[in-house]
Design a protein around this motif. Structure first.
Motif, PDB file in Angstrom:
ATOM      1  N   HIS A 131      -7.980  -3.177  -8.583  1.00 35.73           N
ATOM      2  CA  HIS A 131      -7.133  -3.032  -7.399  1.00 35.73           C
ATOM      3  C   HIS A 131      -5.642  -3.169  -7.721  1.00 35.73           C
ATOM      4  O   HIS A 131      -4.818  -3.331  -6.816  1.00 35.73           O
ATOM      5  CB  HIS A 131      -7.550  -4.020  -6.313  1.00 35.73           C
ATOM      6  N   SER A 168     -16.338  -6.674  -9.511  1.00 42.17           N
ATOM      7  CA  SER A 168     -15.792  -5.429 -10.069  1.00 42.17           C
ATOM      8  C   SER A 168     -16.886  -4.365 -10.174  1.00 42.17           C
ATOM      9  O   SER A 168     -16.649  -3.192  -9.875  1.00 42.17           O
ATOM     10  CB  SER A 168     -15.180  -5.676 -11.452  1.00 42.17           C
ATOM     11  N   ALA A 171     -17.493  -2.900  -6.776  1.00 45.91           N
ATOM     12  CA  ALA A 171     -16.423  -1.981  -6.368  1.00 45.91           C
ATOM     13  C   ALA A 171     -16.551  -0.650  -7.101  1.00 45.91           C
ATOM     14  O   ALA A 171     -16.372   0.420  -6.512  1.00 45.91           O
ATOM     15  CB  ALA A 171     -15.062  -2.608  -6.638  1.00 45.91           C
ATOM     16  N   SER A 175     -17.367   3.102  -5.466  1.00 44.40           N
ATOM     17  CA  SER A 175     -16.469   4.235  -5.665  1.00 44.40           C
ATOM     18  C   SER A 175     -17.161   5.394  -6.360  1.00 44.40           C
ATOM     19  O   SER A 175     -16.521   6.394  -6.670  1.00 44.40           O
ATOM     20  CB  SER A 175     -15.264   3.807  -6.496  1.00 44.40           C
TER      21      SER A 175
END
Ligand SMILES: *Cc1c(COP(=O)(O)O)cnc(C)c1O
Length: 681
Positions: A131, A168, A171, A175
């Protein structure tokens, strides 16, 4: 490893800063070089370094890449962007008056890969964690899906590792990134026994929990050229995976496999239509398997009004997925469907009080037709069994819907024996942008006078006839038709599946008129182009007619009210209710009016018309569709002409320069074949 013409590309990212990412990248580079591969490590953005120290100072990551690969006879290290300020890329770039954007970085990286096609492997290292911002709006998680390279996640092995690693990985998965492996590094010597216990436990827990991933660990080392060969041994399992990947990634045969097994819309299995494989998409861009990007002019058949993979739609979908992807709607309900029903009603005339959720546009039309028939039956008008509809309409491909499609486009001659025989009106002749001519309604008056008692309902697309001819007609035609229906006892059905949710410049096309239909169909953009869903609304009068004498409405699709589709439809309404679509559609309309106007000067063009985000160039004869499909893809745009219509209906979020590019591609395509085309000013 067979030598292919594209290198295997890998991104190394981390759970944060200072987690051993650079040492891991340098070590993996060395491991690949030792296995006799041509490999290079690329730092995408380096901060905290003056350009002249790049690669020389030990504060720059490429210094370690060089250290790891001192004797290689080819370039093994490079950096794409260097900034002196030791801060996140967006701040470091800003300090020197620059800015980064993911679109620019993605292009740069793709160009870099093309220029290094002779390499076996390219390793791209990010800066910091996922991020970490690259610009005000974007971070690495914006860029990685655009690149679509597999990822290796690096983490420091210490207290807190499990948490950061799992977050992580979550995420990355959300995505759509493919994670190949995990590298855990000891970034400092273990100070005591506790730390050693923690590190061992981290490794064994991750090995169990992430058994799909290749897990490697690096011990603490003072990095030096001499130690590299030994250190590289630790990453051998990961190198094996990387080297194996290329062998089992034969994507070139996708087209052949498609042709051997699948049907595409309106196609023959004998004459293969031109086909492109799409790998991913974002905003108003389609990314093809070979890496080319196309500007989308179609919104995927008018659905993807917010563009592709809008974060708000994606997060609504993933949240719903985690709770309840589907449940039957018979006897059960859920908050998403209830909100959706209420919210659709809030955008429509209040008389439309009942919402039936269906699973596709065609089904919504079937539902509307069955509602009309059941209503007439319910109120004792049993002889009203036919539908009246103008020529040039399109309402879907199921049997009932087909019966009210234009007889030529709907191929009625093929199905005459099984299609219900409906009554057809001439196409509404009065243009949207010209004064209304009363005689446009004469044919309707005549038919109502002759056959009015047989008509259950009139069904038509308000303002814009879509797939049947992209024709824009005058609102007063609808006002007049509504009066005729009312006087005769026929219902009025608006099919807003194509026109709904902003395409005509109004939220719904019925807002161009002063009437409320008895039944309304919605679909296409309802879920912002994410999932299939449609809706049929009716008035309380229609609903109570259907349900008279203890009757029920006889329809109930398996996937009725699907919670995922409801969630993403609600999210799409959130975006529309923020209201920026209005300005966007207005701006697109203005650019299309200006940029499509020159097409009217081409010898083979009959008409150019624009309304909302719908831009149409009508040619005098049918266009050579296959040649045009090829022309457009070669020119980086996605436009699907049919018959004598080359049209645009781009996502509302399209940058205006992309709208220009789309319009100019249409001009160029038609000028290329046109005879006597006037040169463009
Ligand atoms: C696309 C369309 C339909 C059919 O919808 P599907 O989801 O393809 O079944 C019906 N009516 C209109 C006006 C359409 O544009």
């Amino acid at each position: 490893m067979p030598k292919a013409n594209t290198p295997f590309c890998l991104v190394l990212t981390g759970t944060g800063t200072d987690v051993g990412k650079t040492v891991a990248t340098a070590t993996l580079l060395r491991c690949l070089l030792d296995r006799k591969r041509t490999a290079m490590a690329v730092k995408i953005v380096q901060t905290g370094i003056n350009a002249q120290d790049e690669g020389k100072s030990c504060a720059s990551d490429s210094y370690y890449y060089h250290l790891a690969s001192a004797e290689a006879p080819f370039a093994t290290a490079t950096t794409l962007h260097t900034f002196p300020l030791a801060a996140s890329p967006h701040l470091a770039a800003k300090r020197v008056g620059q800015s980064l954007s993911c679109r620019m970085l993605a292009q740069e990286i793709k160009d870099f890969v093309l220029a290094h096609a002779h390499y076996d492997v390219l390793l791209f290292e990010t800066a910091g964690g996922l991020h970490v911002p690259l610009s005000e709006q974007e971070d690495w998680l914006t860029l990685l899906p655009m690149l679509d390279f597999p990822v290796v996640l690096c983490a420091a092995n210490c207290l807190g590792t499990l948490n950061h690693t799992q977050l992580s990985l979550d995420a990355l998965e959300r995505s759509g990134c493919e994670v190949l492996g995990l590298i855990l590094s000891a970034t400092h010597p273990a100070p005591d026994e506790t730390e050693a216990i923690i590190r061992n436990n981290n490794l064994s827990l991750l090995k169990n929990r992430q058994s799909r991933l290749t897990l490697c660990s690096l011990p603490y080392t003072q990095l030096s050229a001499e130690r590299m060969a030994d250190l590289a041994q630790n990453l051998l399992p990961l190198a094996e995976v990387i080297l194996a990947q290329k062998a089992y990634r034969p994507k070139a045969d996708l087209l052949e496999r498609d042709r051997a097994s699948l049907w595409h819309p309106y196609s023959s299995v004998n004459a293969c239509p031109p086909l492109s494989v799409v790998r991913t998409a974002y905003a108003n861009r389609l990314v093809l398997e070979d890496g080319r990007e196309l500007i989308d002019g179609m919104s995927s058949w008018w659905c993807a009004v917010h563009g592709y993979r809008h974060p708000h739609l994606e997060s609504a979908l993933t949240r719903q997925l985690a709770r309840l992807p589907h449940v039957m709607f018979g006897g059960l309900t859920h908050a998403g469907a209830i909100s959706l029903g209420e919210r659709l009603k809030s955008h429509l005339p209040s008389a439309l009080s009942r919402v039936f959720l269906a699973d596709s546009g065609s089904v919504a039309v079937e539902v509307a037709m069955k509602m009309a028939l059941q209503y007439q039956y319910g109120i004792g008008e049993k002889q009203r069994t036919r539908f009246l509809t103008p020529l040039g309409g399109y309402h879907g491909d199921t049997m009932g819907a087909m019966s009210v499609c234009d007889p030529v486009n709907g191929m009625h001659q093929l199905f005459t024996s099984c299609l219900a025989q409906q009554i057809f009106l001439p196409r509404p002749a009065c243009r949207f942008d010209q004064p209304f001519a009363e005689q446009s309604l004469d044919a309707a008056r005549q038919i109502f006078a002759q056959k009015g008692q047989e008509i259950a309902a009139v069904i038509l697309e308000p303002i814009v006839q879509g797939a049947g001819g992209m024709w824009f007609y005058h609102p007063d035609y609808l006002n007049g038709l509504a009066e005729l229906c009312h006087a005769c006892g026929a219902l009025l059905i608006f099919d807003e599946i194509a026109t709904g949710f902003g395409h005509t410049g109004k939220f719904f096309a019925l807002e161009w008129t002063r009437i409320c239909p008895d039944i309304l169909c919605l679909g296409k953009a309802l879920t912002g182009g994410t999932l299939t869903m449609a809706a049929t609304l009716c008035t309380e009068q229609v609903a109570s007619g259907i349900c008279a004498n203890g009757q029920v409405f006889m329809h109930g699709p398996t996937f009725m009210g699907n919670p995922l589709a409801c969630a993403v439809a609600n999210a799409s309404l959130d975006l529309l209710e923020q209201g920026s679509w209005q300005q966007q559609v207005q701006d697109i309309e203005q650019v299309m009016r200006r940029e499509l106007a020159p097409c009217a000067g081409l010898a083979n063009v009959r008409d150019v018309r624009v309304l909302g985000d719908i831009g149409v160039v009508e040619t005098k004869g049918p266009v050579e569709t296959d040649r045009l499909y090829g022309f457009f893809v070669d020119h980086g745009v996605w436009i699907r002409p049919f018959n004598n219509l080359v049209y645009l209906m781009p996502p509302y979020i399209s940058p205006l320069e992309d709208i220009e590019t789309l319009c100019r591609a249409i001009y160029a395509a038609l000028a290329e074949t046109g005879t006597g085309a006037e040169p463009r000013a």
